[in-house]
Design a protein around this motif. Sequence first.
Motif, mmCIF file in Angstrom:
data_model
loop_
_atom_site.group_PDB
_atom_site.id
_atom_site.type_symbol
_atom_site.label_atom_id
_atom_site.label_comp_id
_atom_site.label_asym_id
_atom_site.label_seq_id
_atom_site.Cartn_x
_atom_site.Cartn_y
_atom_site.Cartn_z
ATOM 1 N N THR A 1 0.818 -1.207 0.000
ATOM 2 C CA THR A 1 0.000 0.000 0.000
ATOM 3 C C THR A 1 0.853 1.258 0.000
ATOM 4 O OG1 THR A 1 -0.076 -0.060 2.404
ATOM 5 C CG2 THR A 1 -1.864 -1.130 1.227
ATOM 6 N N SER B 1 -7.462 -2.072 -3.950
ATOM 7 C CA SER B 1 -8.467 -1.104 -4.391
ATOM 8 C C SER B 1 -9.446 -1.737 -5.380
ATOM 9 C CB SER B 1 -7.787 0.116 -5.024
ATOM 10 O OG SER B 1 -7.021 -0.274 -6.156
ATOM 11 N N ASP C 1 -13.840 3.134 -2.397
ATOM 12 C CA ASP C 1 -13.010 2.273 -3.244
ATOM 13 C C ASP C 1 -11.804 1.720 -2.488
ATOM 14 O OD1 ASP C 1 -14.630 2.562 -5.437
ATOM 15 O OD2 ASP C 1 -13.490 4.218 -6.292
ATOM 16 N N LEU C 2 -11.549 2.252 -1.293
ATOM 17 C CA LEU C 2 -10.423 1.773 -0.496
ATOM 18 C C LEU C 2 -10.817 0.505 0.264
ATOM 19 C CD1 LEU C 2 -9.170 5.165 1.005
ATOM 20 C CD2 LEU C 2 -8.218 3.931 -0.947
ATOM 21 N N SER C 3 -9.827 -0.279 0.635
ATOM 22 C CA SER C 3 -10.083 -1.466 1.444
ATOM 23 C C SER C 3 -9.922 -1.118 2.924
ATOM 24 C CB SER C 3 -9.108 -2.590 1.069
ATOM 25 O OG SER C 3 -7.788 -2.237 1.449
ATOM 26 N N GLN D 1 -6.333 -0.838 4.003
ATOM 27 C CA GLN D 1 -5.694 0.439 3.699
ATOM 28 C C GLN D 1 -6.070 1.501 4.732
ATOM 29 O OE1 GLN D 1 -7.227 0.388 -0.342
ATOM 30 N NE2 GLN D 1 -5.145 0.472 -1.165
ATOM 31 N N ILE E 1 -4.725 7.566 -5.957
ATOM 32 C CA ILE E 1 -5.777 6.548 -5.991
ATOM 33 C C ILE E 1 -7.166 7.190 -6.076
ATOM 34 C CG2 ILE E 1 -6.916 4.736 -4.644
ATOM 35 C CD1 ILE E 1 -4.193 3.990 -3.538
#
Length: 246
Positions: free
Chosen positions: A8, A101, A180-182, A185, A214
């Motif tokens: 990341t 992502s 959209d992020l995990s 992250q 991102i």
Amino acid sequence: MAESTILTGQFVQIEQVPASAGERVVACTIDAIALILYIVVTSFFLNAVNISLSSTTVGTLLFITLYLPVLCYSLLCEVFNQGQSIGKHFLRIRVIKVDGSTPTLSSYLLRWLLLPIDLPLTSGLGLLVILLTKNKQRIGDLAAGTMVVKEENYKKIHVSLDEFNYLSENYHPVYPQVTDLSLEQINVISKTLNSKNKKREIQISLITSKLQSILKVYHPIKDKELFLQTIVRDYQFYALEDNSLI
């Protein structure tokens, strides 16, 4: 159980558990059954209304309308259902980017274009590559920079409501694209903000630059720490509002 290391940034790593070859084969089988049922049902419908698919313009247009989705099934499912086909949904697995992502349209398209090479009914190379690669990726995944992971390891969140007390009912998120992020992250961001090591400021700067790329945030960030705090708060806000983040 094998885990996949997802980079990341230049200083952190997160872990995702790839779906096994068996899970992917079962998901593919479920998808095939769903498509067969769809074709059978539409065939009965066409016979019932007595429409010839080859002799009339209406029949040709109807054929394209009914059966083009069959050809584009995996692409349409993954684009419009956040990386999940029917089979993947039942197996609780989904397609993500290797960095955790959400895949782009071009990534999904590339996976779909290489599907004939990967399917067992054609060349079957995909299954062999899944068995041989660390991240259990088929050829389409390797080309698109994607992987298939277990749902329970994707955006899983275990927090009490007390952690969200500062999110009032009137809170307005600043960056809706944080969805959209995990979760991994977000955890990295939180750990960095709470860190007391000497490289904290450097790490905050690196994460900020990564997130701007991102999330496509193009305006200058004056207070990078405040920016990261906002990202975490926005993600938590959407996690409470949308069960798909849990």
